[in-house]
Design an enzyme around this catalytic site. Structure first.
Site, PDB file in Angstrom:
ATOM      1  N   TRP A   1       0.835  -1.212   0.000  1.00 36.49           N
ATOM      2  CA  TRP A   1       0.000   0.000   0.000  1.00 36.49           C
ATOM      3  C   TRP A   1       0.858   1.247   0.000  1.00 36.49           C
ATOM      4  O   TRP A   1       0.547   2.230  -0.677  1.00 36.49           O
ATOM      5  CB  TRP A   1      -0.972  -0.017   1.173  1.00 36.49           C
ATOM      6  CG  TRP A   1      -1.915  -1.177   1.099  1.00 36.49           C
ATOM      7  CD1 TRP A   1      -1.994  -2.225   1.974  1.00 36.49           C
ATOM      8  CD2 TRP A   1      -2.901  -1.441   0.081  1.00 36.49           C
ATOM      9  NE1 TRP A   1      -2.958  -3.115   1.570  1.00 36.49           N
ATOM     10  CE2 TRP A   1      -3.527  -2.662   0.421  1.00 36.49           C
ATOM     11  CE3 TRP A   1      -3.289  -0.771  -1.080  1.00 36.49           C
ATOM     12  CZ2 TRP A   1      -4.538  -3.227  -0.370  1.00 36.49           C
ATOM     13  CZ3 TRP A   1      -4.296  -1.326  -1.868  1.00 36.49           C
ATOM     14  CH2 TRP A   1      -4.907  -2.532  -1.504  1.00 36.49           C
TER      15      TRP A   1
ATOM     16  N   LYS B   1     -11.718  -2.208   7.269  1.00 36.38           N
ATOM     17  CA  LYS B   1     -10.946  -3.082   8.150  1.00 36.38           C
ATOM     18  C   LYS B   1     -11.404  -2.947   9.602  1.00 36.38           C
ATOM     19  O   LYS B   1     -11.758  -3.935  10.213  1.00 36.38           O
ATOM     20  CB  LYS B   1      -9.453  -2.823   8.012  1.00 36.38           C
ATOM     21  CG  LYS B   1      -8.874  -3.574   6.828  1.00 36.38           C
ATOM     22  CD  LYS B   1      -8.290  -2.704   5.781  1.00 36.38           C
ATOM     23  CE  LYS B   1      -7.916  -3.474   4.536  1.00 36.38           C
ATOM     24  NZ  LYS B   1      -7.338  -2.566   3.537  1.00 36.38           N
TER      25      LYS B   1
ATOM     26  N   ASP C   1      -1.613   6.899   6.184  1.00 35.85           N
ATOM     27  CA  ASP C   1      -2.659   5.957   5.805  1.00 35.85           C
ATOM     28  C   ASP C   1      -2.798   4.989   6.982  1.00 35.85           C
ATOM     29  O   ASP C   1      -1.903   4.203   7.261  1.00 35.85           O
ATOM     30  CB  ASP C   1      -2.224   5.217   4.527  1.00 35.85           C
ATOM     31  CG  ASP C   1      -3.161   4.066   4.148  1.00 35.85           C
ATOM     32  OD1 ASP C   1      -4.192   3.876   4.831  1.00 35.85           O
ATOM     33  OD2 ASP C   1      -2.852   3.367   3.158  1.00 35.85           O
TER      34      ASP C   1
HETATM   35  C1  LIG Z   1      -6.853  -2.090   2.408  1.00 38.41           C
HETATM   36  C2  LIG Z   1      -5.870  -0.992   2.402  1.00 38.41           C
HETATM   37  C3  LIG Z   1      -5.876   0.000   1.411  1.00 38.41           C
HETATM   38  C4  LIG Z   1      -6.810  -0.021   0.210  1.00 38.41           C
HETATM   39  O1  LIG Z   1      -8.046   0.441   0.475  1.00 38.41           O
HETATM   40  P1  LIG Z   1      -9.135   0.572  -0.717  1.00 38.41           P
HETATM   41  O2  LIG Z   1     -10.323   1.035   0.045  1.00 38.41           O
HETATM   42  O3  LIG Z   1      -9.308  -0.771  -1.323  1.00 38.41           O
HETATM   43  O4  LIG Z   1      -8.653   1.569  -1.687  1.00 38.41           O
HETATM   44  C5  LIG Z   1      -4.956   1.022   1.522  1.00 38.41           C
HETATM   45  N1  LIG Z   1      -4.073   1.076   2.540  1.00 38.41           N
HETATM   46  C6  LIG Z   1      -4.029   0.131   3.506  1.00 38.41           C
HETATM   47  C7  LIG Z   1      -3.050   0.249   4.599  1.00 38.41           C
HETATM   48  C8  LIG Z   1      -4.926  -0.930   3.455  1.00 38.41           C
HETATM   49  O5  LIG Z   1      -4.885  -1.871   4.412  1.00 38.41           O
END
Ligand SMILES: *Cc1c(COP(=O)(O)O)cnc(C)c1O
Length: 357
Positions: free
Chosen positions: A102, A193, A169
């Site tokens: 990511w 998540k 993020d």
């Molecule tokens: C799952 C995840 C993403 C992606 O998220 P989307 O909603 O599918 O764009 C980005 N960063 C991290 C750390 C993730 O775990």
């Protein structure tokens, strides 16, 4: 229906009471005899939902004044692009710490905007650790980090001390532990998540950090449009926001982030304790950097795979197959996963060891 122990990496487990309340609201919301998903987002009933969701974020994370809370669409993957649009100056530069898939994607999206400096990376060891010693350039417009590496199972235990604006993020560990929001100019996290169903992303934006780039920003990608529109510049993802609100209320009712952090630590201690003790298994991440959300591990002897797989499947365990980049197993222990489910997995690992003699 027998209970399934859901270790899915995302979209992932939500509290059963939240799923129940959400399903009721889809049938009949607030006794309006209308569904949550067939009323105006500008109705007073839905505005109350949005206001409550934002208030819960502010309360649970102790968000200081001067920050705006937004629930938007597009996921963290669009967030990767919103970051440089809103924070990188024309002809500017940005610093990225690359800790996994990511983080790499976030960095890639910034490339067309200016100079992207990868100031640290753990790619040399398949992202199995969090880089510690690196210089943060004082003249970069921002530093971007990924707090939890969902795929490889590592997590920042301490955040860098940065004199330039820090952006994180936190998609896979938001609300899992206490954080100091004031360390960051912007935090973003997809809901699916730790917070709710897919379809919305939470942004926590320091108001004074915006409007400094000298860049034209498309309206929908400009945080200022959404702050001005109070997160309703356009139609918000009403269902995802509603379920996120319910999950945050569940978190608050159970003791908030402090309680969650303790419970998550218990789950992680139990899981990693077994991975380290059991001679048949091996963790894949550096011990000091191991994620409390996603535990990654492999069988020392791949020939035993089928036998182990049959055993955890028989115990009603779901979603522990590892990501293709790591192989083996990944037990995601997000907020809503009970300690009891980790115990079931650990018991299977012990029984498996016994069987091998
Ligand atoms: C799952 C995840 C993403 C992606 O998220 P989307 O909603 O599918 O764009 C980005 N960063 C991290 C750390 C993730 O775990």
């Amino acid at each position: 229906m027998s209970k399934v122990h859901n270790f899915s990496a995302g979209p992932s487990i939500l509290p059963p009471e939240v799923i129940k309340q959400a399903s009721e609201a889809v049938l009949n919301f607030n006794n309006l005899n209308l569904s949550l998903i067939e009323i105006s987002h500008r109705s007073k009933d839905f505005i109350a939902v949005m206001d409550k969701a934002k208030a819960l974020v502010k309360e649970l994370l102790n968000v200081p004044d001067g920050y705006s809370i937004l629930f938007l669409q597009g996921g963290a993957s669009l967030g990767f692009l919103q970051v440089p649009f809103n924070y990188m100056k024309v002809n500017g530069k940005a610093a990225y710490v690359n800790t996994g898939v990511w983080a790499t994607k976030a960095q890639k999206e910034a490339k067309g905007f200016g100079e992207v400096l990868e100031i640290a990376s753990s790619k040399d060891k398949n992202f199995s650790y969090i880089p510690k010693s690196y210089q943060i350039p004082g003249d970069a417009d921002y530093l971007h980090i990924t707090s939890n590496n969902t795929i490889f199972g590592t997590q920042f235990k301490n955040f860098p001390v940065s004199r330039i604006p820090m952006i994180a993020d936190m998609s896979s560990d938001i609300f899992s532990r206490k954080i100091d929001v004031s360390q960051f100019d912007m935090i973003y996290a997809g809901a699916q998540k730790n917070m709710g169903p897919a379809g919305t992303i939470l942004f926590i934006v320091k108001d004074s950090s915006l409007g400094k780039t000298g860049r034209e920003i498309p309206t929908m990608l400009d945080f200022r449009s959404h702050i001005k529109g109070e997160s309703m510049f356009n139609t918000p993802p009403v269902f995802a926001v509603y379920v996120s609100m319910l999950t945050l209320q569940w978190l608050k009712d159970n003791g908030g982030v402090e309680w969650m952090e303790k419970t998550n630590q218990q789950k992680a201690d139990l899981m990693y304790g077994e991975i380290d003790r059991n001679p048949l298994f091996e963790g894949t991440a550096n011990k000091t950097d191991r994620s409390n959300m996603n535990a990654t591990f492999v069988l020392k002897d791949e020939n035993l795979k089928e036998e182990f797989d049959n055993m955890w499947k028989a115990a009603n365990i779901s979603g522990i197959v590892g990501h293709r980049d790591v192989g083996g197993y990944r037990a995601s222990m997000y907020n809503a996963l009970p300690l009891e489910s980790v115990q079931v997995l650990v018991d299977v690992m012990k029984a498996f060891e016994k069987k091998q003699g």
